[in-house]
Design an enzyme around this catalytic site. Structure first.
Site, mmCIF file in Angstrom:
data_model
loop_
_atom_site.group_PDB
_atom_site.id
_atom_site.type_symbol
_atom_site.label_atom_id
_atom_site.label_comp_id
_atom_site.label_asym_id
_atom_site.label_seq_id
_atom_site.Cartn_x
_atom_site.Cartn_y
_atom_site.Cartn_z
ATOM 1 N N SER A 1 6.575 1.121 3.494
ATOM 2 C CA SER A 1 6.722 0.232 5.226
ATOM 3 C C SER A 1 6.550 -0.940 5.256
ATOM 4 C CB SER A 1 4.292 -0.193 4.945
ATOM 5 O OG SER A 1 4.052 -1.325 3.867
ATOM 6 N N LYS B 1 7.808 -9.974 5.579
ATOM 7 C CA LYS B 1 7.273 -9.144 5.984
ATOM 8 C C LYS B 1 6.217 -9.583 6.914
ATOM 9 C CE LYS B 1 4.836 -4.665 4.528
ATOM 10 N NZ LYS B 1 4.661 -3.694 3.277
ATOM 11 N N SER C 1 6.018 0.545 -0.894
ATOM 12 C CA SER C 1 6.327 -0.318 0.047
ATOM 13 C C SER C 1 7.880 -1.484 -0.242
ATOM 14 C CB SER C 1 5.421 -0.419 0.788
ATOM 15 O OG SER C 1 4.257 0.511 1.736
#
Length: 596
Positions: A150, A76, A174
Site C-alpha cells: 500500500s 506515507k 506494503s
C-alpha cells in the site's frame, strides 16, 4: 525530468565538501515537485516557505554531525505529521494532526528534512497501489506497471529521486512489494522497533513502520535514527544489545525454498531471476539447505482468511458504517469480510498461529536466513483491475506471513526479467535479526557507498575496527593496519558520547585519545572515525603495538552499532592534554588554524 536529489551517502558527501547546503537542496526538491505536479505520488506537501525555512535553519544553525542532517524524506499519509492532514487515503476520514508521530519526530531531531506525505492504498489495505481516490501510481519503470502498495507513493518518491528515503508501513508486505516493483530497498523491521504511535492502524497487532531507500546502508541508517521505545506505544520493543552488531555473511546458514513450494504464476522471467539471485547468495554464506514453506504460507493465509481481517475493523468500523460511500469499493469489500468472524474464530486463529510459529521456530534451528521471491509475478494496472482481490493475493504470497510469524525482512533489487520487468528478492529472519539481514543484503547488492552504515563483507574471519587518529589513512601509523591486510571500509562518526584529547608525544606530532563521557560529566561529541576491516588473526599483533594509554575496546557508532576501536584511558586526559572535541575529529583538528 528533474534530477534526482541523491542518496543519503551522496548528500552527506556533498555537505561535507561544501558543494551543497540544505538550503540549496530544498530549492532542488521544490523544483522537482513542480515538475511532477500531475503525478499521484503526493497527497500533501510541506508548504514551500516552511520547507525553505527549515532548510535555511539547518544551514545556519544545524549540526552537520547529525545522522540525517539535511536529508529529504517523505512519509506515507497514514502517519501523523504536525500541521498536516492525515487522510490514510480517504479524504473524508482526514484529520489535522496535532503532533508528529514519534517515528517522524525522531527523524526530524536527527536533522532530516520532511518534504510531505505520500499516496497509499486506502487505509493501507492492499498491495497494488491501485486503491486510492488520489489516483494510482505507476512504477518508475513505466509500461502501465503497478507501483505496488500500500506504500505506493513512498516507494515511487524514493525510486524517482524526489527524496532520499521515505517511511511506509508494512502489515502484509506494503513495505516490500512497492520496493520490488520500483527497484529500491525496502526494510521491514522487526515489529516494534519503529514506533507505530501516531499511525492510523491497519491491523494494530501486526502493523510495522517500514523504510524505503536507494541502498541498504541508507535504510539501516534511517532505522537506527528512528528506532526508540516510547511511552505512547505499548507495542514498542527495543533492539537487544547483542543484536546491534551484525553477523558476518560467511557464518550464516541460508534457507532456500523447496522447489515444490515456489510459485511464479507462469512468470518464467521471475523464476529465472530468483534462481540467479539464490546462486549469487550461495557464494557469500556459509551453507545452504532446502526449506519447506508450507507453515509460512499457512500463517499468511490467516491474515485475510482468518480473524485478523476483523482486527482491521477495530479502528474503522464506525467510519465504515457511517461513511460507506467514502471508502474505495475494493477496500470496503475487504474490510467488511471482517464482520464474519466472532470471538471463537479469534481464539481458534491464535491457537493455529501458535502451532505454526512453533513449526517455523524449529526451522530457525537449522537456518539463520531464508531467501524468498518478493513477488512471484508482476501486473499492470489494467490486469489488477480485472481481478483486484485475486491478484492482490498473488502479490502477497511471499510477504504476508512475516508479521504474523514475528519476522524481520529486507527486500533488494535482483535485476530484470527478459521482458524488462523488475525482479527482487527478500531476506527473512527471526525477530531482531535486522542488522544481520541488512549486512547480507548489502553484500549481495554491492555498490554500497564508502563509509556506509552497512559494509560489503566478503569473508567471515574479519573484524571491523574504528580508528580515530594516527592510524587513519595517510597518517603516520596507518602502515600498521595496511601491513596486516586491513582495508578501508569508509568514514563514520561515533555516537555523541565521546570527547577527543590531544596528548603530547616526543615527536611533537601528538597522540589523539578517544574517551567515553561519564553520566553527569561534560557533554559528549560525535567524533569522526574511519572503519577498517582487519583479519581477525591480525588483531593480536596490532594490539601488542598499541602504546599506553591507548587500548582496543568497544566504540558506539552514530547508527547504534558497537565496533572494536581505539580508546584512551581517562587518567591521561588531564593537563597538559588538550580537549579537541569541538573540532569533531583528528583531521579536522589538524586542519584548523593555529591558535595564538
Amino acid at each position: 525530468m528533474p534530477d534526482p536529489v541523491g542518496s543519503i551517502s551522496d548528500l552527506r558527501s556533498a555537505y561535507r565538501d561544501g558543494s551543497l547546503t540544505p538550503a540549496d537542496l530544498a530549492e532542488r526538491v521544490l523544483d522537482g515537485l513542480a515538475g511532477r505536479d500531475r503525478e499521484p505520488v503526493w497527497i500533501s506537501t510541506v508548504p514551500a516557505d516552511r520547507l525553505l525555512e527549515r532548510a535555511r535553519s539547518l544551514s545556519r544553525h544545524g549540526d552537520p554531525a547529525l545522522p540525517l542532517y539535511g536529508i529529504p524524506f517523505a512519509v506515507k499519509d497514514n502517519i501523523d505529521v504536525a500541521g498536516l492532514v492525515t487522510t490514510a487515503g480517504c479524504p473524508d476520514f482526514g484529520y489535522l494532526a496535532a503532533q508528529d508521530a514519534p517515528v517522524v519526530r525522531r527523524l526530524l531531531d536527527a536533522g532530516a528534512l520532511l518534504v510531505g506525505k505520500t499516496n497509499l492504498d486506502q487505509f493501507a489495505t492492499g498491495l497494488t497501489g491501485a486503491r486510492s481516490p488520489y489516483g494510482s501510481c505507476q512504477s518508475v519503470f513505466g509500461g502501465g506497471l503497478i507501483s505496488g502498495g500500500s506504500s505506493s507513493g513512498s516507494a515511487v518518491a524514493v525510486a524517482s529521486g524526489q527524496v532520499s528515503f521515505a517511511l511506509g508501513t508494512d502489515t502484509a508486505g506494503s513495505g516490500r512489494v512497492p520496493a520490488a516493483l520500483n527497484g529500491i530497498v525496502g526494510l521491514k523491521p522487526t515489529r516494534g522497533l519503529l514506533s507505530t504511535a501516531g499511525v492510523v492502524p491497519a491491523c494494530r497487532s501486526l502493523d510495522c513502520v517500514s523504510v524505503f531507500a536507494a541502498d541498504v546502508a541508507g535504510a539501516v541508517e534511517v532505522l537506527h535514527a528512528a528506532r526508540a521505545v516510547t511511552t505512547a506505544d505499548p507495542w514498542g520493543r527495543p533492539l537487544p544489545t547483542e543484536q546491534v552488531a551484525a553477523r558476518m555473511p560467511g557464518t550464516l546458514r541460508l534457507g532456500v525454498p523447496d522447489s515444490a513450494d515456489l510459485e511464479f504464476f507462469g512468470d518464467t522471467g521471475q523464476e529465472v531471476r530468483f534462481a540467479a539471485g539464490v546462486q549469487r547468495l550461495r557464494t557469500f554464506v556459509g551453507s545452504t539447505r532446502s526449506v519447506p514453506l508450507g507453515a509460512f504460507f499457512d500463517a499468511g493465509d490467516l491474515l485475510y482468511r482468518g480473524p485478523w481481517v476483523a482486527e482491521r475493523l477495530v479502528a474503522l468500523d464506525d467510519f465504515l458504517r457511517s461513511h460507506p460511500d467514502s471508502v474505495h469499493p475494493v477496500t470496503r469489500a475487504v474490510l467488511e469480510t471482517g464482520r464474519r468472524h466472532d470471538a471463537v474464530d479469534a481464539f481458534r486463529g491464535q491457537h493455529r498461529l501458535r502451532e505454526l510459529r512453533a513449526q517455523v521456530g524449529r526451522l530457525w534451528q537449522d537456518i539463520d536466513v531464508l531467501v524468498v521471491p518478493t513477488v512471484g509475478t508482476t501486473f499492470t494496472l489494467d490486469e489488477i483491475a480485472e481481478d483486484p482481490i485475486g491478484r492482490n493475493a498473488m502479490l502477497g504470497r511471499y510477504t504476508q506471513f512475516a508479521n504474523l510469524l514475528d519476522l524481520a525482512a529486507v527486500t533488494v533489487p535482483n535485476g530484470f526479467t527478459s521482458a524488462g520487468r523488475p525482479a527482487s528478492l527478500t531476506l527473512v529472519g527471526p525477530a531482531f535479526t535486522d542488522t544481520t539481514l541488512a549486512r547480507l543484503a548489502a553484500t549481495l547488492t554491492e555498490g554500497e557507498a564508502p563509509g556506509a552504515a552497512v559494509e560489503v563483507v566478503p569473508a567471515a574471519a574479519e573484524l571491523l575496527v574504528a580508528v580515530v587518529g594516527r592510524h587513519l589513512a595517510g597518517e603516520s601509523r596507518n602502515a600498521e593496519l595496511v601491513g596486516r591486510g586491513a582495508f578501508l571500509v569508509g568514514a563514520a562518526r561515533t555516537a555523541p558520547l565521546y570527547r577527543l584529547f590531544r596528548m603530547d608525544t616526543p615527536d611533537g606530532e601528538g597522540l589523539p585519545g578517544l574517551v567515553r563521557v561519564v553520566p553527569d560529566g561534560p557533554a559528549g561529541h560525535s567524533i569522526e572515525v574511519e572503519l577498517w576491516r582487519l583479519p581477525a588473526q591480525a588483531v593480536g599483533g596490532l594490539l601488542a603495538g598499541v602504546p599506553a594509554p591507548l587500548s582496543l575496546g568497544w566504540v558506539r557508532l552514530h547508527d547504534g552499532r558497537d565496533v572494536l576501536g581505539f580508546l584512551c584511558e581517562a587518567y591521561a586526559t588531564g593537563p597538559p592534554a588538550e580537549d579537541i572535541s569541538a573540532a569533531g575529529g583528528w583531521r579536522a583538528y589538524r586542519g584548523a588554524p593555529v591558535r595564538q
